[in-house]
Motif scaffolding. Sequence first.
Motif, PDB file in Angstrom:
ATOM      1  N   GLY C 250       0.827  -1.207   0.000  1.00 58.15           N
ATOM      2  CA  GLY C 250       0.000   0.000   0.000  1.00 58.15           C
ATOM      3  C   GLY C 250       0.858   1.252   0.000  1.00 58.15           C
ATOM      4  N   LEU C 251       1.854   1.286   0.906  1.00 54.19           N
ATOM      5  CA  LEU C 251       2.748   2.447   0.949  1.00 54.19           C
ATOM      6  C   LEU C 251       3.599   2.528  -0.319  1.00 54.19           C
ATOM      7  N   LYS C 252       4.067   1.380  -0.781  1.00 52.32           N
ATOM      8  CA  LYS C 252       4.872   1.355  -2.003  1.00 52.32           C
ATOM      9  C   LYS C 252       4.111   2.013  -3.172  1.00 52.32           C
ATOM     10  N   MET C 253       2.823   1.690  -3.321  1.00 47.46           N
ATOM     11  CA  MET C 253       2.040   2.275  -4.416  1.00 47.46           C
ATOM     12  C   MET C 253       1.897   3.785  -4.238  1.00 47.46           C
ATOM     13  N   LYS C 254       1.650   4.216  -3.006  1.00 49.15           N
ATOM     14  CA  LYS C 254       1.533   5.663  -2.754  1.00 49.15           C
ATOM     15  C   LYS C 254       2.834   6.378  -3.093  1.00 49.15           C
ATOM     16  N   VAL C 255       3.944   5.755  -2.697  1.00 48.24           N
ATOM     17  CA  VAL C 255       5.251   6.362  -2.953  1.00 48.24           C
ATOM     18  C   VAL C 255       5.498   6.434  -4.467  1.00 48.24           C
ATOM     19  N   HIS C 256       5.177   5.353  -5.185  1.00 48.00           N
ATOM     20  CA  HIS C 256       5.373   5.319  -6.639  1.00 48.00           C
ATOM     21  C   HIS C 256       4.569   6.449  -7.302  1.00 48.00           C
ATOM     22  N   ARG C 257       3.295   6.540  -6.943  1.00 46.16           N
ATOM     23  CA  ARG C 257       2.447   7.578  -7.562  1.00 46.16           C
ATOM     24  C   ARG C 257       2.945   8.975  -7.214  1.00 46.16           C
ATOM     25  N   ARG C 258       3.282   9.170  -5.961  1.00 42.15           N
ATOM     26  CA  ARG C 258       3.718  10.503  -5.538  1.00 42.15           C
ATOM     27  C   ARG C 258       5.044  10.873  -6.202  1.00 42.15           C
TER      28      ARG C 258
END
Lengths: 288, 288, 288
Positions: C250-258
């Motif tokens: 979940g955090l990995k996806m947020k970091v990727h998008r951001r």
Amino acid sequence: MQKILIQLDTDSNPSVFDRVVAIDAGADQLFSYGSIAPDHVTELVHGAIFTRGPADLKNTAIFIGGSSAAAGEALLKKVTGTFFGPLRVSVMMDSNGCNTTAAAAVALARRHHSLQGVQATVLGGTGPVGLRAAELLACEGAIVQLVSRSKERAEAACSEIRQRLPDAQLHSVGASADFNSVCAESEVVIAAGAAGICFLPEAALAALPGLRVAIDLNAVPPVGLADIGVSDKAQIRGETTCFGALGVGGLKMKVHRRAVAELFAANDVIMDTMAIYQLAREIADAVS
Amino acid sequence: MQKILIQLDTDSNPSVFDRVVAIDAGADQLFSYGSIAPDHVTELVHGAIFTRGPADLKNTAIFIGGSSAAAGEALLKKVTGTFFGPLRVSVMMDSNGCNTTAAAAVALARRHHSLQGVQATVLGGTGPVGLRAAELLACEGAIVQLVSRSKERAEAACSEIRQRLPDAQLHSVGASADFNSVCAESEVVIAAGAAGICFLPEAALAALPGLRVAIDLNAVPPVGLADIGVSDKAQIRGETTCFGALGVGGLKMKVHRRAVAELFAANDVIMDTMAIYQLAREIADAVS
Amino acid sequence: MQKILIQLDTDSNPSVFDRVVAIDAGADQLFSYGSIAPDHVTELVHGAIFTRGPADLKNTAIFIGGSSAAAGEALLKKVTGTFFGPLRVSVMMDSNGCNTTAAAAVALARRHHSLQGVQATVLGGTGPVGLRAAELLACEGAIVQLVSRSKERAEAACSEIRQRLPDAQLHSVGASADFNSVCAESEVVIAAGAAGICFLPEAALAALPGLRVAIDLNAVPPVGLADIGVSDKAQIRGETTCFGALGVGGLKMKVHRRAVAELFAANDVIMDTMAIYQLAREIADAVS
């Protein structure tokens, strides 16, 4: 209805340059294809002309690019030959920027000096840009010298131009040195040679008192006309108005964007050398 | 959230036709891949199902196309086999337009004549479109003759259909001439042969008094049923309602666009032959 | 002006995963290229930097991906080396998710336990994710054991990290069994080994009383730390806070998008391991 531009590129990676310009010109969707040869064209063009109704076909268009102008011309011929009746879309060819660059250079020359009856020289005239610059100068009534190291290739380029412009006043010159003498009578000189070839060394301009416009299309040092700066944009040097590659680049980009945008005005626009030059003239004249 | 359609094409250049239709059907972004084989599918599907939350997965979908229906079916099988649980996206298969074309043809036949218990013949029934047309006719209760030059290939096609429709009333016919006799008892005939093959010569329709609907899916002359014009659209000729390829094409395009649009209604839509046919029926009936 | 992201992928099919995330991060147009090698970079980057004016270049950016982190690093080096002066665009490298995954894992570890002066172990530390996780742990002041079956490869990975972080407290360990002993003194353990390798069998956690944070980045059973569930997300097991691959995802996806979104904030952003980690820390801390 979304504006779709189909990019047919003869290189393996479809040009990023052409893609960015297409988006900035207003295309909504880009369908990009690499390594395209004439054999692929029929299927691709059928997909373009058989999907939307005739009234909507102006929202689909084709852009032909790649590093080889000859390969691009072959695609253009195949594309236009695949259309029939009202089943056609607009198409632009600008492989390696040859049409937009030559058009911008000649439009700038014309804006600063009448070309009618004037002697003009294109150094490096057998490449895609040089050949088109010579053709456009001849079209404007200039008496053109097309110069190459090989007299044979220069003559072949002139023959190609004469097929499209039978009345062109066009002379082939083979020369690999002493370009000052070659340019002695010219009022306009455009250098369109390969990177690394310097035609006129420093201080050459001062020895050409009749020269009114000098344009160097080489952006990478050593440039083709050593007196000209890459960023020269109507820079007056002695009696000569000078343009470097970046100085021409601004107009070239405007012409490229405008030419893509025009594709979507109708479904039968052909943006070839002459049509692109007409646009370049309009844009150059509107600025002044 | 943007609607993303992932186009997996078995040909090297992903179909322009399918791309234009996808955009016109409402896809916001197209990710187009060429030369796709089953080996590539897992990675591509994982990218589709692992990026958005389950509630958003309906905004991602897959379209399978290319010139080979068999290759397309193999991809479809691999794609659906890669999904698990709620981690899935909608998928449509329409290689070479086989599903949308067959669906449109049979939906038009059904709209103009009851198919239940009626004898129907598919000429050129072993190709992707012909086989699907035969299957859909059988599904509607018709007694179907599937005709091919090779009795063996006709029987193989019938066997394939019977695997999905065990109750199909389906007969294989091997014939390379005298198609008038083959069609003598048929009320519906669909010609789906390869380009250049004419099954029924001029004036053949007049010799088939029981024929009520005749559809020719070949757009390039010589057409398969010589009495039919390419643009025939419910054209009455004698006692027969006739459709040519362009006459079917309008409905086919609507079905194609609508089928793509439906992919984004949920994340588990499978637009295969039957689902596409249901759409074709709805659209054909809504028009009448 | 539209935001254009140029995806340079070292695999033949540009990653669907990276494309979906790019769109969801706000890119308006994606130019996707597969099979990209350093030789292709100059032409592609020139297309990016020579098409828009300096003030608009922040709307063009480059994303480097593919399954090989080494190949991605080579592209990143070539891309940044092609920029000159203000003629540059922002660029992010995340081949195989190596940077976003390692950053998310270490940011979560840090959020649940101070890393300063703490002993931490990375099992499977020579792969792209493991090596980066070790580097980030060292950067936070942890005393890091980088573990691999091959002591030689573990030492090579440590040397690579020391080139960027000369003060790193970093020790290479070669071990192919008895990982319980290896981890005996560690307060933080991250398992980043290849699929199918189980480092710590069931009930191992109970035998490691000093362990405070355990993270397993393997999503496919058998996982690397058998006590951890794939969906564990700050799950307390005994004295240990546990994360499984999906719990980190979940955090990995947020970091990727951001990280992709940040590319368009200026034209000189370099989203490498450290910059991505800074983002991951900010996002992880904002949540708590």
